[in-house]
Design an enzyme around this catalytic site. Structure first.
Site, PDB file in Angstrom:
ATOM      1  N   ARG A  82      69.663 119.742  60.215  1.00  0.00           N
ATOM      2  CA  ARG A  82      69.348 118.629  60.890  1.00  0.00           C
ATOM      3  C   ARG A  82      70.709 118.007  61.435  1.00  0.00           C
ATOM      4  NH1 ARG A  82      65.839 114.381  57.602  1.00  0.00           N
ATOM      5  NH2 ARG A  82      67.665 114.435  56.094  1.00  0.00           N
ATOM      6  N   LYS A 128      59.389 112.958  57.329  1.00  0.00           N
ATOM      7  CA  LYS A 128      59.202 111.535  57.314  1.00  0.00           C
ATOM      8  C   LYS A 128      59.775 110.800  58.502  1.00  0.00           C
ATOM      9  CE  LYS A 128      60.310 111.174  53.148  1.00  0.00           C
ATOM     10  NZ  LYS A 128      60.766 112.347  52.756  1.00  0.00           N
ATOM     11  N   ARG A 141      68.244 117.327  45.629  1.00  0.00           N
ATOM     12  CA  ARG A 141      67.143 116.148  45.934  1.00  0.00           C
ATOM     13  C   ARG A 141      66.109 116.803  45.655  1.00  0.00           C
ATOM     14  NH1 ARG A 141      69.278 115.691  51.962  1.00  0.00           N
ATOM     15  NH2 ARG A 141      67.592 113.994  52.014  1.00  0.00           N
ATOM     16  N   ARG A 185      60.587 105.955  45.058  1.00  0.00           N
ATOM     17  CA  ARG A 185      61.085 107.369  44.860  1.00  0.00           C
ATOM     18  C   ARG A 185      60.798 107.838  43.245  1.00  0.00           C
ATOM     19  NH1 ARG A 185      64.348 108.139  49.331  1.00  0.00           N
ATOM     20  NH2 ARG A 185      65.099 110.324  49.829  1.00  0.00           N
TER      21      ARG A 185
HETATM   22  P1  AMP Z   1      66.758 109.469  52.613  1.00  0.00           P
HETATM   23  O1  AMP Z   1      67.295 109.293  54.001  1.00  0.00           O
HETATM   24  O2  AMP Z   1      65.266 108.729  52.525  1.00  0.00           O
HETATM   25  O3  AMP Z   1      66.513 110.882  52.415  1.00  0.00           O
HETATM   26  O4  AMP Z   1      67.571 108.784  51.678  1.00  0.00           O
HETATM   27  C1  AMP Z   1      68.969 109.080  51.451  1.00  0.00           C
HETATM   28  C2  AMP Z   1      69.491 108.860  50.300  1.00  0.00           C
HETATM   29  O5  AMP Z   1      69.522 107.379  50.014  1.00  0.00           O
HETATM   30  C3  AMP Z   1      68.946 109.398  48.961  1.00  0.00           C
HETATM   31  O6  AMP Z   1      69.109 110.897  48.617  1.00  0.00           O
HETATM   32  C4  AMP Z   1      69.250 108.549  47.829  1.00  0.00           C
HETATM   33  O7  AMP Z   1      70.430 108.853  47.415  1.00  0.00           O
HETATM   34  C5  AMP Z   1      69.244 107.136  48.634  1.00  0.00           C
HETATM   35  N1  AMP Z   1      67.750 106.416  48.569  1.00  0.00           N
HETATM   36  C6  AMP Z   1      67.150 106.648  49.525  1.00  0.00           C
HETATM   37  N2  AMP Z   1      65.816 105.824  49.063  1.00  0.00           N
HETATM   38  C7  AMP Z   1      65.772 105.804  47.606  1.00  0.00           C
HETATM   39  C8  AMP Z   1      65.112 105.191  46.937  1.00  0.00           C
HETATM   40  N3  AMP Z   1      63.649 104.854  47.053  1.00  0.00           N
HETATM   41  N4  AMP Z   1      65.271 105.235  45.582  1.00  0.00           N
HETATM   42  C9  AMP Z   1      66.794 105.836  45.125  1.00  0.00           C
HETATM   43  N5  AMP Z   1      67.530 106.200  46.217  1.00  0.00           N
HETATM   44  C10 AMP Z   1      67.131 106.392  47.368  1.00  0.00           C
END
Ligand code: AMP
Length: 222
Positions: free
Chosen positions: A132, A19, A176, A93
């Site tokens: 990454r 993504k 995750r 999410r």
């Molecule tokens: P990402 O970069 O999208 O993988 O997000 C990194 C971290 O941010 C995730 O592992 C969550 O801890 C938090 N996070 C991001 N988006 C959300 C969401 N929509 N709901 C809850 N936590 C989020």
């Protein structure tokens, strides 16, 4: 596309589906605003805002930040997208977040127009995520094997050091992925009858995935 004026899309897929690599390309090609909740939360953590302080421990552990906090920042960000359209990345999410989002978009008469669903076998995700590396100031993303920087550990443009995100380690990743399966994947059921889901095989090279997304999107947008 029925509602011609704006693209309001969501890019969907597990951590490591691509993504973060694909979103900037699509956003640029279609002139929409990129709303990445991960980026917004990381910026809040770096700036040590009240939101950042509340979110940090959950993020470091690979847990989800509370729906209230995340829905709040997204609701604010969406208000500034009337003229541009948007791409949501990393949100919703949970089914609860999706329901809150649907309420807001329905009452504004601006429903989602596309969901790009990146479908990737789970075995591939660990290798992708744990390799990454990120250039924090710009958000440029590399991979030690699939997209290495020209000089190991250094950003191509600035030569500054690359970092590994705290949650890009095997321990946090397992959590995750479990969360994705139990809490995030069911969101698609809410949209399955709306005819807006575009399934894209995410186990290809970056270029092939990008091409597939463009072909599917332009077929619908033009
Ligand atoms: P990402 O970069 O999208 O993988 O997000 C990194 C971290 O941010 C995730 O592992 C969550 O801890 C938090 N996070 C991001 N988006 C959300 C969401 N929509 N709901 C809850 N936590 C989020």
């Amino acid at each position: 596309m029925k509602n011609q004026e704006k693209i309001r899309m969501l890019i969907f897929g597990p951590p490591g589906a691509g993504k973060g690599s694909q979103a900037p390309k699509i956003v640029k090609a279609y002139g929409v605003k990129h709303l990445s909740t991960g980026d917004m939360l990381r910026a809040a953590v770096a700036a040590k805002t009240e939101l950042g302080v509340k979110a940090k421990s959950a993020m470091d552990a690979g847990d989800l930040v509370s729906d209230d906090l995340v829905c709040g920042i997204v609701a604010e960000a969406l208000k500034k997208c009337d003229k541009t359209g948007f791409m949501l990345d990393g949100f919703p999410r949970t089914v609860n977040q999706a329901t809150v989002l649907e309420k807001q978009l329905t009452s504004a008469k601006t429903p989602l127009t596309h969901i790009i669903n990146l479908v990737v076998p789970f075995e591939l995700l660990e290798e992708r995520i744990c390799g990454r590396r990120i250039h924090k100031p710009s958000g440029r993303s590399y991979h030690v094997k699939f997209n290495p920087p020209k000089v190991e550990g250094k950003d191509d443009k600035t030569q500054e050091p690359l970092i590994q995100r705290n949650d890009d380690c095997p321990e946090a990743l397992t959590k995750r992925l479990e969360k994705f399966n139990s809490e995030t994947q069911p969101i698609l059921k809410l949209y399955k009858d709306k005819g807006i889901i575009i399934n894209v095989a995410g186990d290809n090279t970056f270029e092939i995935i990008e091409k597939q997304i463009n072909v599917s999107l332009s077929a619908q947008v033009n």
